[in-house]
Design a protein around this motif. Structure first.
Motif, mmCIF file in Angstrom:
data_model
loop_
_atom_site.group_PDB
_atom_site.id
_atom_site.type_symbol
_atom_site.label_atom_id
_atom_site.label_comp_id
_atom_site.label_asym_id
_atom_site.label_seq_id
_atom_site.Cartn_x
_atom_site.Cartn_y
_atom_site.Cartn_z
ATOM 1 N N UNK A 83 1.081 -1.239 0.035
ATOM 2 C CA UNK A 83 -0.002 -0.008 -0.024
ATOM 3 C C UNK A 83 0.931 1.283 -0.148
ATOM 4 N N UNK A 139 0.651 5.342 1.100
ATOM 5 C CA UNK A 139 -0.021 6.544 1.957
ATOM 6 C C UNK A 139 0.650 7.912 1.820
ATOM 7 N N UNK A 170 -4.857 6.912 2.902
ATOM 8 C CA UNK A 170 -4.356 5.735 2.055
ATOM 9 C C UNK A 170 -4.725 6.142 0.580
ATOM 10 N N UNK A 214 -3.602 0.384 -2.553
ATOM 11 C CA UNK A 214 -3.770 -0.759 -1.971
ATOM 12 C C UNK A 214 -3.332 -2.004 -3.113
ATOM 13 N N UNK A 215 -2.975 -3.139 -2.683
ATOM 14 C CA UNK A 215 -2.998 -4.124 -3.629
ATOM 15 C C UNK A 215 -1.863 -3.663 -4.577
ATOM 16 N N UNK A 217 4.482 7.119 1.874
ATOM 17 C CA UNK A 217 5.084 6.035 2.572
ATOM 18 C C UNK A 217 4.445 4.935 1.882
ATOM 19 N N UNK A 269 3.908 0.544 2.577
ATOM 20 C CA UNK A 269 3.907 -0.425 3.658
ATOM 21 C C UNK A 269 3.359 -1.818 3.121
ATOM 22 N N UNK A 274 2.059 -5.695 3.503
ATOM 23 C CA UNK A 274 1.109 -6.530 4.362
ATOM 24 C C UNK A 274 0.989 -8.021 4.090
ATOM 25 N N UNK A 316 6.582 -0.200 7.395
ATOM 26 C CA UNK A 316 6.421 1.023 6.679
ATOM 27 C C UNK A 316 7.864 1.200 6.055
ATOM 28 N N UNK A 339 6.374 6.102 9.981
ATOM 29 C CA UNK A 339 5.386 5.386 10.821
ATOM 30 C C UNK A 339 5.884 3.793 11.303
ATOM 31 N N UNK A 392 -5.011 -5.650 5.778
ATOM 32 C CA UNK A 392 -3.802 -5.503 5.243
ATOM 33 C C UNK A 392 -3.363 -4.021 5.361
ATOM 34 N N UNK A 393 -4.040 -3.068 4.531
ATOM 35 C CA UNK A 393 -3.684 -1.823 4.513
ATOM 36 C C UNK A 393 -4.671 -1.183 5.683
ATOM 37 N N UNK A 394 -4.071 0.259 6.103
ATOM 38 C CA UNK A 394 -4.591 0.840 7.088
ATOM 39 C C UNK A 394 -5.647 1.847 6.597
ATOM 40 N N UNK A 395 -6.990 1.768 6.888
ATOM 41 C CA UNK A 395 -7.952 2.716 6.503
ATOM 42 C C UNK A 395 -9.170 2.378 7.071
ATOM 43 N N UNK A 450 -8.087 6.173 9.583
ATOM 44 C CA UNK A 450 -7.059 6.345 10.675
ATOM 45 C C UNK A 450 -7.761 7.449 11.316
#
Lengths: 108, 116
Positions: free
Chosen positions: A34, A36, A46, A49-50, A87, A89, A91, A99, B45, B101-104, B106
């Protein structure tokens, strides 16, 4: 622990130009990455993602690409509101989530 | 509307304790993963803790044994009990929801300053 390395640390680009940010990962994370955006004094937002899917409300000028260990965030035509810190990240293997250290995109 | 609102930060002496709260609206903490992510001044982060929807908890090595994440589903709130605080714990602490997985989304973040 998977280590994320972003480059460059600072990128100076003029408004209207293209910006390309890089994220390199110590292990193969497939497409589980991801991106950000963080502006001064604000929480991260965000963007992607993916590896390549834009989050809701993110303008089409933001695009993500890559897989495995090499990823790129491209901003096709920089607007004034895009100057911020970015940034990446992973997962794929969590916890821990990890990150990158960030790329500061500044006005040239 | 989805919203996460943190509170409980402040100035605390080394060795002290503090409890952060994250009040969630727009979705249930019972059915979602919740995390705390911190950011030291001028730094990047750092993920520090996760609570699964089933209640299992995980911690970064940097806080393991000192910090505890918990939740109250009746109040739709997540907590972060921070003990034996050190100067290096000084940071803005964000509540965020991994998806998984991803942060959302915040929260807006809360500042914790550990200093004598």
């Amino acid at each position: 622990e998977i280590v994320m390395t972003q480059s460059p640390a600072t990128l100076s680009v003029s408004p209207g130009e293209r910006a390309t940010l890089s994220c390199r990962v110590s292990q193969n994370v497939g497409g589980n990455l991801a991106w950000y955006q963080q502006k001064l004094g604000q929480a991260p937002r965000l963007l992607i993602y993916d590896a390549s899917t834009r989050a809701t409300g993110v303008p089409a000028r933001f695009s993500g690409s890559g897989s495995g260990r090499e990823f790129t965030l491209t901003i096709s035509s920089l607007q004034s509101e895009d100057f911020a810190v970015y940034f990446c990240q992973q997962y794929n293997n969590w916890p821990p989530y990890t990150f990158g250290q960030g790329t500061k995109l500044e006005i040239k | 509307e989805v919203q996460l609102v943190e509170s409980g930060g402040g100035l605390i002496q080394p060795g002290g304790s503090l409890r952060l709260s994250c009040v969630v609206s727009g979705f249930s903490v019972r059915n979602n993963y919740m995390s705390w992510v911190r950011q030291a001044p001028g730094k990047g982060l750092e993920w520090v803790s996760l609570i699964y929807s089933g209640g299992s908890t995980y911690y970064a090595d940097s806080v393991k044994g000192r910090f505890i994440i918990s939740r109250d589903v009746s109040k739709n709130t997540v907590y972060f009990e921070m003990n034996s605080l050190r100067a290096e714990d000084t940071a803005v602490y964000y509540c965020a929801s991994p998806r998984p997985g991803w942060f959302d989304p915040w929260g807006q973040g809360v500042l914790v300053t550990v200093s004598s």
